[in-house]
Design a protein around this motif. Structure first.
Motif, PDB file in Angstrom:
ATOM      1  N   TRP A  50       2.743  -9.761 -30.890  1.00 35.47           N
ATOM      2  CA  TRP A  50       2.974 -10.233 -32.253  1.00 35.47           C
ATOM      3  C   TRP A  50       2.037 -11.379 -32.651  1.00 35.47           C
ATOM      4  CZ3 TRP A  50       6.742 -10.338 -28.408  1.00 35.47           C
ATOM      5  CH2 TRP A  50       6.982 -11.572 -27.813  1.00 35.47           C
ATOM      6  N   ARG A  51       1.149 -11.789 -31.751  1.00 35.01           N
ATOM      7  CA  ARG A  51       0.135 -12.785 -32.109  1.00 35.01           C
ATOM      8  C   ARG A  51      -1.213 -12.073 -32.182  1.00 35.01           C
ATOM      9  NH1 ARG A  51       1.663 -17.907 -32.109  1.00 35.01           N
ATOM     10  NH2 ARG A  51      -0.512 -18.522 -32.104  1.00 35.01           N
TER      11      ARG A  51
ATOM     12  N   ALA B 124       3.372 -15.800 -39.675  1.00 38.66           N
ATOM     13  CA  ALA B 124       3.734 -15.888 -38.255  1.00 38.66           C
ATOM     14  C   ALA B 124       5.243 -15.841 -38.067  1.00 38.66           C
ATOM     15  CB  ALA B 124       3.157 -17.167 -37.656  1.00 38.66           C
ATOM     16  N   VAL B 125       5.979 -16.550 -38.928  1.00 45.48           N
ATOM     17  CA  VAL B 125       7.441 -16.561 -38.819  1.00 45.48           C
ATOM     18  C   VAL B 125       8.008 -15.192 -39.153  1.00 45.48           C
ATOM     19  CG1 VAL B 125       9.554 -17.568 -39.755  1.00 45.48           C
ATOM     20  CG2 VAL B 125       7.560 -19.017 -39.336  1.00 45.48           C
ATOM     21  N   PHE B 126       7.508 -14.588 -40.250  1.00 45.41           N
ATOM     22  CA  PHE B 126       7.985 -13.254 -40.619  1.00 45.41           C
ATOM     23  C   PHE B 126       7.716 -12.238 -39.513  1.00 45.41           C
ATOM     24  CE2 PHE B 126       7.730 -14.423 -45.326  1.00 45.41           C
ATOM     25  CZ  PHE B 126       9.108 -14.453 -45.467  1.00 45.41           C
ATOM     26  N   THR B 127       6.523 -12.290 -38.927  1.00 48.34           N
ATOM     27  CA  THR B 127       6.171 -11.340 -37.869  1.00 48.34           C
ATOM     28  C   THR B 127       7.099 -11.496 -36.673  1.00 48.34           C
ATOM     29  OG1 THR B 127       3.847 -11.337 -38.559  1.00 48.34           O
ATOM     30  CG2 THR B 127       4.323 -10.575 -36.334  1.00 48.34           C
ATOM     31  N   PHE B 128       7.345 -12.725 -36.277  1.00 45.37           N
ATOM     32  CA  PHE B 128       8.232 -12.975 -35.139  1.00 45.37           C
ATOM     33  C   PHE B 128       9.635 -12.443 -35.421  1.00 45.37           C
ATOM     34  CE2 PHE B 128      11.115 -15.606 -32.616  1.00 45.37           C
ATOM     35  CZ  PHE B 128      10.531 -15.530 -31.366  1.00 45.37           C
ATOM     36  N   LEU B 129      10.156 -12.697 -36.621  1.00 44.00           N
ATOM     37  CA  LEU B 129      11.509 -12.263 -36.959  1.00 44.00           C
ATOM     38  C   LEU B 129      11.605 -10.745 -37.082  1.00 44.00           C
ATOM     39  CD1 LEU B 129      12.489 -14.972 -39.606  1.00 44.00           C
ATOM     40  CD2 LEU B 129      13.252 -14.812 -37.234  1.00 44.00           C
TER      41      LEU B 129
END
Length: 557
Positions: free
Chosen positions: A555-556, A84-89
């Motif tokens: 992104w979710r 989730a963090v990688f996708t957001f960044l």
């Protein structure tokens, strides 16, 4: 009533502007003719700019496809931690305005870089900037549009049934064979769509080619259109209309070819989507996580650190130290410069009005396209196709179309919207309708039609069913679509570059004018503020997305 409103919207803000532009560029004495296009292509400047546009778009889209698809395969198919963090960044560069991306990278790698100067790695003063010219334009276009490819491929991976992959694994197929024989062939339509999206986005990009291409004498067609429109020559409007028609035809042709190729290569699958695969990376997992973390640090952390570093020094080129550190640039752009305060107000107002209007129109259109067969669904599909088409057409072409349409006062009422913020809002409504439509369309697919059918049997009319059933259920998705429109329009420059005037400046145009005028530290300070605002808005949308079905917030997934 709602269908009439949708049809009127499509005619007034999509069909009429694009029709007038194509008529201006493709008619001679009232008859269709290719002579204007042939004349434009016979001009060396136009031919060279067209080639540069196609060259930069094709090469950068190829790089975006390779990097974005590779990241999507790792994030979507493996047991990588922190997805989730990688996708957001990874998706943040997509939301950062392209001209801000160009400014940040220019300051990160140039001879006057405060960041590199602080560690003694800055190139010698007077040396040519490594990003000016073809290579820099292509590299930053690839970085800018890689998240688009990542998003499309990741969504496709989540939608693939697992039966074929599981059967191949049971039969002893390794990871490489599984990818080559099963997963990648099934992803061909999505890969084509991702490449087309990256190509069209790069083709119409203005900020990066303007800031990096002009100093390197690598002029693309959007930049040439902007230069010609600024020349105020006697044939200026006719020239830019022909070039804009050329760009529009290329974008539409590409979308049609991509649709045809996707239809030919589509594989029929049996079974519903299931939870995504989790290929075990084993000992390679820490390396994969470190590699993605390093990539995020390079494409996001390095330019943003340079941008902040430039904003904190009194003059561009001064080494950043505790003695030279200052907040005067932020004070200047936030509290002292009237043009920046006006730009923040204008962008917030224009993006906010467009977001609210398109959230409502998106809900109405999604209702029409998901309703029972009939004239309503047909009209909805036509409007939806027009929305997708205008989104694919470069923003600078939309600007030319609206200039041609609204240059004179509106008929019947005699009111002129030219050189007003209203014109920018109308252009946003045309250019970003598809952005608002996608989340609410995804939410409609999750609705149980039995609710609407039961209400209809009970005697509830269309209006009552909309108020009591449909709108409450899709309101979160419509709000998400509105926020996506706001994020897209708040920092854009491609649409407003040709529509702004004194008093109607937007954030994007002010940042570009600061940088173009040599006020680099002020451009860096204002860019930093917009990046922070963008990330905050993305975080709020992410929180909202936790209460909505998968696919509503991009992104979710």
């Amino acid at each position: 009533m709602s269908l009439a409103a949708l049809a009127l919207f499509a005619v007034a803000l999509m069909l009429v502007p694009l029709g007038l532009m194509l008529r201006q560029g493709l008619l001679v004495d009232g008859l269709p003719s290719l002579a204007p296009l042939q004349g434009a292509l016979g001009n060396r400047s136009v031919a060279r700019a067209l080639w540069n546009s196609l060259d930069s778009a094709a090469v950068s889209a190829t790089l975006s496809l390779g990097l974005g698809a590779g990241l999507a395969l790792v994030v979507g198919l493996t047991n990588l931690r922190g997805k989730a963090v990688f996708t957001f960044l990874i998706l943040i560069p997509m939301m950062i305005p392209p001209h801000v991306t160009a400014i940040a990278w220019t300051q990160a790698l140039g001879p006057s870089s405060p960041l590199l100067g602080a560690v003694g790695l800055a190139p010698p003063l007077g040396s040519p900037h490594p990003l000016y010219g073809r290579g820099g334009v292509i590299a930053l276009l690839a970085v800018q549009h890689m998240p688009l490819v990542f998003l499309v491929v990741l969504a496709a991976l989540r939608a693939l049934p697992r039966e074929m992959a599981e059967a191949a694994r049971v039969s002893g197929a390794g990871t490489a064979r599984l990818l080559a024989k099963i997963i990648l062939p099934l992803l061909v339509p999505s890969l084509l769509a991702a490449y087309a999206l990256a190509f069209v986005s790069a083709l119409g990009n203005f900020g990066i080619p303007a800031l990096l291409g002009i100093p390197g004498r690598y002029t693309t067609l959007p930049v040439l259109i902007w230069q010609r429109l600024s020349s105020f020559g006697p044939s200026m409007l006719a020239d830019v209309a022909v070039m804009s028609a050329l760009m529009a035809l290329i974008a539409i042709a590409l979308v049609l070819v991509q649709t045809w190729l996707s239809a030919r290569s589509r594989a029929a699958l049996i079974g519903p989507p299931q939870p995504p695969m989790r290929l075990d990376l084993g000992r390679a997992r820490p390396l994969a996580e470190a590699g993605i973390g390093l990539m995020v640090l390079v494409i996001l952390g390095l330019p943003m650190a340079a941008l902040v570093g430039t904003a904190l020094v009194p003059t561009y080129g001064v080494t950043l130290t505790l003695e030279t550190l200052t907040l005067a640039n932020f004070e200047q752009v936030l509290f002292r410069q009237s043009v920046t305060a006006r730009a923040f107000v204008n962008s917030t107002l224009a993006a906010g009005v467009a977001a609210l209007a398109l959230a409502g129109l998106g809900a109405l259109l999604a209702r029409a396209t998901s309703g029972p067969p009939g004239p309503g669904r047909g009209i909805g599909r036509v409007v939806s196709t027009l929305a997708e088409t205008t989104y694919a057409i470069p923003g600078i072409v939309i600007s030319i179309a609206f200039i041609l349409t609204f240059l004179r006062p509106l008929p019947l009422v005699g009111v002129s919207v030219y050189n007003t913020l209203t014109l920018i809002v109308l252009a946003y409504l045309c250019a970003f309708f598809a952005v608002a439509l996608k989340p609410v369309s995804a939410a409609c697919l999750q609705l149980d039609p039995a609710l609407d059918e039961a209400a209809r049997v009970a005697g509830a009319g269309w209006s009552l069913r909309m108020r009591r059933i449909f709108l409450p259920l899709v309101a979160p998705a419509a709000a998400a679509g509105g926020m996506l429109v706001f994020l897209t329009a708040y920092n854009e420059i491609t649409v407003s570059a040709l529509l702004w005037s004194s008093g109607t400046e937007t954030i994007g145009t002010v940042i570009y004018n600061y940088e173009n005028g040599g006020y680099t530290v002020l451009a860096a300070a204002m860019s930093t503020v917009t990046v922070v605002a963008t990330v905050v808005l993305m975080a709020l949308l992410d929180l909202l997305g936790r209460r909505m079905p998968p696919g509503v917030v991009p992104w979710r997934l």
